[in-house]
Design a protein around this motif. Structure first.
Motif, PDB file in Angstrom:
ATOM      1  N   LEU A  55      10.599   1.724  -2.605  1.00 54.52           N
ATOM      2  CA  LEU A  55      10.332   1.024  -3.804  1.00 54.52           C
ATOM      3  C   LEU A  55       9.485   1.751  -4.577  1.00 54.52           C
ATOM      4  N   GLY A  56       8.444   2.447  -4.035  1.00 54.12           N
ATOM      5  CA  GLY A  56       7.460   3.243  -4.707  1.00 54.12           C
ATOM      6  C   GLY A  56       8.220   4.470  -5.265  1.00 54.12           C
ATOM      7  N   LEU A  57       9.292   4.958  -4.959  1.00 51.21           N
ATOM      8  CA  LEU A  57       9.795   6.205  -5.877  1.00 51.21           C
ATOM      9  C   LEU A  57      10.434   5.590  -7.096  1.00 51.21           C
ATOM     10  N   LEU A  58      10.891   4.362  -6.911  1.00 53.06           N
ATOM     11  CA  LEU A  58      11.564   3.629  -7.959  1.00 53.06           C
ATOM     12  C   LEU A  58      10.592   3.154  -9.026  1.00 53.06           C
ATOM     13  N   LEU A  59       9.539   2.553  -8.537  1.00 56.29           N
ATOM     14  CA  LEU A  59       8.308   2.306  -9.595  1.00 56.29           C
ATOM     15  C   LEU A  59       7.566   3.408 -10.022  1.00 56.29           C
ATOM     16  N   GLY A  60       7.499   4.440  -9.129  1.00 58.23           N
ATOM     17  CA  GLY A  60       6.873   5.718  -9.728  1.00 58.23           C
ATOM     18  C   GLY A  60       7.713   6.487 -10.987  1.00 58.23           C
ATOM     19  N   TYR A  61       9.002   6.201 -10.722  1.00 57.46           N
ATOM     20  CA  TYR A  61       9.817   6.760 -11.731  1.00 57.46           C
ATOM     21  C   TYR A  61       9.829   6.376 -13.080  1.00 57.46           C
ATOM     22  N   PHE A  62       9.671   4.839 -13.168  1.00 56.53           N
ATOM     23  CA  PHE A  62       9.398   3.976 -14.125  1.00 56.53           C
ATOM     24  C   PHE A  62       8.204   4.268 -14.990  1.00 56.53           C
ATOM     25  N   PHE A  83       7.028   0.214   7.727  1.00 61.61           N
ATOM     26  CA  PHE A  83       6.433  -0.109   6.587  1.00 61.61           C
ATOM     27  C   PHE A  83       6.965   1.126   5.419  1.00 61.61           C
ATOM     28  N   CYS A  84       6.891   2.502   5.915  1.00 66.79           N
ATOM     29  CA  CYS A  84       7.320   3.314   5.119  1.00 66.79           C
ATOM     30  C   CYS A  84       8.859   3.265   4.351  1.00 66.79           C
ATOM     31  N   ALA A  85       9.750   2.682   5.365  1.00 60.64           N
ATOM     32  CA  ALA A  85      11.170   2.603   5.079  1.00 60.64           C
ATOM     33  C   ALA A  85      11.428   1.502   4.274  1.00 60.64           C
ATOM     34  N   ALA A  86      10.499   0.572   4.089  1.00 58.39           N
ATOM     35  CA  ALA A  86      10.578  -0.480   3.137  1.00 58.39           C
ATOM     36  C   ALA A  86       9.789  -0.165   1.859  1.00 58.39           C
ATOM     37  N   ALA A 143       0.790  -1.175  -0.062  1.00 57.87           N
ATOM     38  CA  ALA A 143      -0.113   0.016   0.069  1.00 57.87           C
ATOM     39  C   ALA A 143       0.868   1.180   0.091  1.00 57.87           C
ATOM     40  N   VAL A 144       1.863   1.166   0.933  1.00 55.08           N
ATOM     41  CA  VAL A 144       2.896   2.551   0.837  1.00 55.08           C
ATOM     42  C   VAL A 144       3.696   2.603  -0.265  1.00 55.08           C
ATOM     43  N   ALA A 145       4.229   1.546  -0.957  1.00 50.48           N
ATOM     44  CA  ALA A 145       4.905   1.642  -2.198  1.00 50.48           C
ATOM     45  C   ALA A 145       3.944   1.973  -3.275  1.00 50.48           C
ATOM     46  N   LEU A 146       2.779   1.409  -3.291  1.00 50.86           N
ATOM     47  CA  LEU A 146       1.816   1.929  -4.438  1.00 50.86           C
ATOM     48  C   LEU A 146       1.474   3.421  -4.518  1.00 50.86           C
ATOM     49  N   THR A 147       1.140   3.721  -3.153  1.00 55.27           N
ATOM     50  CA  THR A 147       0.764   5.342  -2.936  1.00 55.27           C
ATOM     51  C   THR A 147       2.063   6.211  -3.299  1.00 55.27           C
ATOM     52  N   SER A 148       3.292   5.704  -2.961  1.00 53.88           N
ATOM     53  CA  SER A 148       4.467   6.364  -3.172  1.00 53.88           C
ATOM     54  C   SER A 148       4.809   6.567  -4.391  1.00 53.88           C
ATOM     55  N   ALA A 149       4.648   5.435  -5.367  1.00 51.87           N
ATOM     56  CA  ALA A 149       4.607   5.213  -6.921  1.00 51.87           C
ATOM     57  C   ALA A 149       3.769   6.070  -7.462  1.00 51.87           C
ATOM     58  N   LEU A 150       2.617   6.340  -7.126  1.00 54.91           N
ATOM     59  CA  LEU A 150       1.476   7.195  -7.959  1.00 54.91           C
ATOM     60  C   LEU A 150       2.042   8.627  -7.681  1.00 54.91           C
ATOM     61  N   VAL A 151       2.258   8.789  -6.545  1.00 51.41           N
ATOM     62  CA  VAL A 151       2.705  10.453  -5.889  1.00 51.41           C
ATOM     63  C   VAL A 151       3.934  10.787  -6.989  1.00 51.41           C
ATOM     64  N   THR A 152       4.871  10.039  -6.883  1.00 51.44           N
ATOM     65  CA  THR A 152       6.054  10.139  -7.941  1.00 51.44           C
ATOM     66  C   THR A 152       5.743  10.544  -9.271  1.00 51.44           C
ATOM     67  N   ALA A 153       5.027   9.313  -9.650  1.00 51.23           N
ATOM     68  CA  ALA A 153       4.544   9.578 -11.244  1.00 51.23           C
ATOM     69  C   ALA A 153       4.014  10.976 -11.426  1.00 51.23           C
ATOM     70  N   VAL A 154       2.912  11.042 -10.680  1.00 45.93           N
ATOM     71  CA  VAL A 154       2.027  12.574 -10.769  1.00 45.93           C
ATOM     72  C   VAL A 154       3.181  13.674 -10.895  1.00 45.93           C
ATOM     73  N   LEU A 155       4.032  13.628  -9.732  1.00 45.68           N
ATOM     74  CA  LEU A 155       4.881  14.675  -9.413  1.00 45.68           C
ATOM     75  C   LEU A 155       5.893  15.094 -10.821  1.00 45.68           C
ATOM     76  N   ALA A 156       6.498  13.938 -11.037  1.00 39.81           N
ATOM     77  CA  ALA A 156       7.684  13.895 -11.989  1.00 39.81           C
ATOM     78  C   ALA A 156       6.913  14.321 -13.521  1.00 39.81           C
ATOM     79  N   MET A 157       5.746  13.447 -13.801  1.00 37.03           N
ATOM     80  CA  MET A 157       4.867  14.020 -15.147  1.00 37.03           C
ATOM     81  C   MET A 157       4.465  15.441 -15.270  1.00 37.03           C
ATOM     82  N   LEU A 185       8.049  12.700   1.274  1.00 33.99           N
ATOM     83  CA  LEU A 185       7.385  13.444   2.382  1.00 33.99           C
ATOM     84  C   LEU A 185       6.032  13.353   2.214  1.00 33.99           C
ATOM     85  N   LEU A 186       5.413  13.575   1.129  1.00 37.32           N
ATOM     86  CA  LEU A 186       3.982  13.281   0.832  1.00 37.32           C
ATOM     87  C   LEU A 186       3.657  11.808   1.124  1.00 37.32           C
ATOM     88  N   SER A 187       4.335  10.871   0.802  1.00 34.00           N
ATOM     89  CA  SER A 187       3.851   9.530   0.892  1.00 34.00           C
ATOM     90  C   SER A 187       4.101   9.210   2.516  1.00 34.00           C
TER      91      SER A 187
END
Length: 837
Positions: free
Chosen positions: A335-342, A328-331, A34-48, A375-377
């Protein structure tokens, strides 16, 4: 008085939290995901979002040919020195206009001969990529397509001829090419020949830039590009301050804020869209993480009650929950930042294609983007677990015992109540319904998470399915074929250079083809005009003058926003319609005095001319509504004016900008080949068909659909994960309840049937929310959005419900069965004894 024994040992509290993490492997997997998915989407939205804003601004810079924040177009040498010395000028570049090239290949293409220092060349995208800027008097740097025009190879050392006049003196030079840079001839159809400062000094000896600025020749005038000190939102105020403190004339010097920085509204729109998507992502992730921690706290509530009995305080209990969240956030966050960038790297090129931005722009989010996403995640995770942590901290040992036994007690009570209403015991359907209502909060959270994704999917699907071919084409062309110079059809900028390749003879030949019912022309001239008196403008103003065939009069009338369009008066040649007019030079009832020249607007120096005709301003039109009529070009300052075709046809310097062909439907395929064959013998001409634009629009729509659906699927995945987690952990926490029900006579088959009905009720409830709130949200969001876009129309569709209901129902039926199979492996006696242990 309440006695609370404090165990002030953070190490012990942390150890307890980590022990709970090790004990809940399944819960850990869901929480990290859940944390990874949230972080991935936040990263993708911010980056795009950041990438699109950067790309949009870069393309506006490329379109305008200016990278700097501000420019001063017409300065004398003294004024340029005063501006450059102002403390608000952070960095600047200078260019001096010498003359315009004439003759030969440059009869129809504007070529400016000028000097540039290295800073100005960089600011104007004119720095040579091969060779260098000129230093000697025999050197010149040019655009690569200028060499192509002369049939010369793109190599250093080529002899480049220049013919021009300064005042009454003519000059014929042959310079050696010392530098070359690439530029898009369609985006910037005007050339630049850069010469050395020494050669410019010799050619301009005795020339008074102040005088040439007044008569519109501009020989010797200095152009200054600069970046300013201070924040970008103060650019306009700082530019005005520079003008006031240097004492230059704004009307003569024409200070301007770059279009890329002036159009901050575009960036604000992109930012608002990204912020909305970010809120959706954060809300979905918050629901998911909250549900995981809420169920986790409910499962371990007896454990927290026992800790309270041995002296644990509320802050310590909350710390146990928060330490778990931090783990859970540390793990999950890295992972979410990496997934979000890809994810962003895959979707960003598609977004660039949809928005017609340059495909070569790369996605390059910096450390601030990743830090903001992290930070948002982190904030979302801790906000989500704050309420469950408070529940755990407030629970008393007695309440914890009651809480743990509530599930079984409620189940027995529900069976006893429903047994009175049915023959032979409780009805399975009623029990399933009662079970959902019994845990209202958990059910509502899971429903909200799943429904959120369904509603978002419905909104995107409804918008994408509303693609309207006819509406989309209205922004590109009318009729069936559009014939024009090839450079016009490929042009992406704001400027049009008359090509004079489309002649009346060619138009007549097309009109004579079998199946052609009409050919509608748009005539064009570009002329510097004397502004109306009393408007506070002293310099000549560029004007885009359009001559409209009769076919276009209905569309011209439909574009009127002020005044009234009278077709008969318009065709009399005494009235005009004004379009683009950012300076407010004209109002309905004014007189527009226009001059027409024998030279093309590209060659025209802009000197004062006697007005050749005067027109009453009949109406003001919205130029955006005339985009498909080819009347799409504008300059600022400047204005556009629409006249009947008879007023421009036959005048010197008039160009047939485009010809729209109207054809019989049965002849479209044949005419495509016949028009192509006819134009093959006419160099420079090209054409587009209606089907060409449809294919391009459908391609853009598919790309946009991929982006939208991809984001929706991730949000749906969050909802599905929430449902899976709620179902599995809910059934696992009801192990003793199922054992108790079986102990009093309920069979394993009846338990499975009850769980199947619970899943079915849940799926139907989600479908009902989609059918009500989802369709209402679609109507409220998509309808105004579609009405404001050029290619979409709102159409109600129930397909999202039909698409989502089967997999949702299947998941809701099958998943509880799989979870129950794991629960029921132990015997009834073993499950009943678990509580005692």
């Amino acid at each position: 008085m309440k006695l609370e024994i404090t165990v002030a040992n953070k190490r012990t509290v942390n150890a307890l939290a980590l022990r709970q993490i090790r004990a809940g492997k399944a819960r850990n997997l869901f929480a990290v995901a859940a944390v990874a998915l949230t972080s991935a989407l936040v990263t993708a939205v911010l980056a795009m979002g950041a990438g699109l804003m950067d790309a949009n601004r870069y393309m506006m810079m490329r379109s305008s040919g200016q990278k700097s924040e501000v420019s001063f177009e017409y300065l004398t040498a003294g004024e340029a020195s005063a501006v450059a010395a102002h403390p608000l000028i952070k960095e600047y570049g200078l260019s001096r206009f010498v003359a315009r090239a004439e003759g030969g290949a440059w009869d129809q293409t504007p070529i400016e001969i000028k000097t540039m220092d290295a800073a100005f060349a960089d600011f104007s995208f004119s720095a040579p990529t091969t060779g260098k800027l000129p230093e000697g008097e025999n050197e010149v740097a040019v655009k690569s397509w200028m060499l192509d025009k002369l049939g010369l190879p793109r190599e250093i050392g080529q002899a480049f001829p220049l013919s021009f006049a300064i005042g009454g003196a003519r000059h014929e030079l042959e310079l050696a090419v010392c530098g070359i840079w690439d530029d898009d001839i369609h985006l910037h159809p005007y050339g630049a020949a850069l010469i050395s400062a020494g050669l410019a000094d010799r050619l301009l000896a005795g020339t008074d830039p102040g005088a040439t600025r007044t008569n519109g020749e501009y020989n010797g005038i200095t152009q200054l590009y600069a970046n300013l000190d201070g924040p970008q939102f103060n650019l306009r105020r700082n530019l005005g301050k520079i003008v006031a403190e240097t004492g230059i004339s704004a009307d003569l010097a024409t200070p301007r804020l770059s279009y890329a920085y002036e159009s901050m509204a575009l960036d604000a729109q992109s930012l608002a869209a990204a912020a909305l998507m970010l809120l959706i992502v954060l809300a979905s992730g918050c629901l998911l993480i909250y549900n995981i921690f809420y169920i986790s706290v409910a499962r371990d509530i007896r454990h927290y009650g026992l800790l309270k009995t041995i002296g644990a305080t509320k802050p310590q209990i909350r710390r146990i929950v928060n330490v778990q969240a931090l783990a859970f956030c540390a793990a999950g966050i890295p992972l979410g930042l990496l997934l979000g960038y890809f994810l962003a790297a895959v979707l960003f090129p598609l977004l660039l294609g949809v928005t017609a931005l340059e495909g070569g722009i790369a996605l390059s989010p910096g450390p601030p983007a990743f830090a903001a996403a992290a930070l948002l995640s982190l904030a979302t995770a801790f906000a989500s677990c704050s309420h469950p942590a408070r529940i755990a901290g407030k629970i008393s040992p007695v309440d914890a015992t009651r809480y743990a036994g509530a599930s079984a007690a409620d189940a027995a009570a529900a069976q006893k109540k429903t047994a009175k209403r049915g023959r032979g015991g409780a009805r399975i359907g009623r029990m399933a319904f009662a079970n959902l209502l019994r845990t209202r909060k958990k059910t509502l959270i899971a429903l909200a998470s799943v429904s959120f994704g369904l509603i978002l999917f419905n909104v995107v699907f409804t918008f994408m399915s509303g693609f309207d071919e006819n509406k989309a084409l209205e922004m590109h062309m009318h009729g069936d074929f559009l014939v024009a110079d090839g450079s016009y059809l490929k042009m992406a900028g704001f400027y049009y250079s008359p090509a004079h390749t489309l002649s009346e003879g060619t138009v007549g030949a097309i009109a004579a083809l079998d199946g052609v019912s009409d050919v509608a022309r748009v005539y064009y001239q570009y002329r510097n005009q004397a502004p109306p008196e009393g408007k506070g403008v002293e310099t000549l103003v560029p004007a885009q003058i359009y001559g409209m065939d009769d076919y276009w009069l209905g569309r011209l009338e439909a574009s009127v926003v002020a005044g009234a369009f009278d077709r008969e008066k318009f065709l009399s040649g005494k009235c005009a319609v004004i379009g683009w007019d950012p300076q407010g030079l004209f109002a309905v009832g004014d007189t527009a005095a226009l001059s027409f020249g024998g030279r093309t607007g590209a060659e025209q120096g802009g000197g004062a001319r006697a007005a050749e005709a005067q027109y009453e301003v009949m109406a003001i039109a919205d130029p955006s509504r005339l985009f498909a009529l080819s009347a799409r070009f504008s300059t600022s300052p400047g204005f556009s004016v629409y006249l009947p075709a008879s007023e421009l046809a036959g005048r010197g310097g008039t160009d047939i900008m485009s010809a729209t062909v109207l054809a019989e439907s049965g002849r479209l395929a044949a005419l495509r080949g016949e028009i192509g064959a006819l134009l093959a013998g006419r160099p420079g001409l090209d054409f587009r068909s209606r089907s060409d634009y449809v294919a391009e629009l459908e391609s853009s729509t598919r790309q946009l659909a991929v982006v939208g659906v991809a984001l929706c699927l991730v949000v749906l995945l969050i909802g599905a994960l929430n449902f899976v987690n709620a179902s599995i952990t809910g059934i696992m926490s009801r192990r003793r309840e199922f054992a108790m029900l079986q102990a009093i006579g309920m069979t394993a088959g009846q338990c499975r049937a009850m769980l199947a009905l619970e899943g079915a009720y849940f799926a139907l409830a989600a479908a009902a929310i989609l059918a009500s709130a989802g369709f209402a949200a679609s109507f409220a969001i998509v309808r105004p959005l579609a009405e404001s876009t050029a290619a979409y129309t709102y159409r109600f569709t129930a397909l999202p419900l039909l698409i989502c209901l089967p997999p949702l129902l299947l998941t809701a039926l099958v998943l509880p069965q799989l979870a129950y199979r794991g629960v029921s492996r132990a015997s009834v006696v073993e499950r009943l004894r678990e509580y005692e242990r």
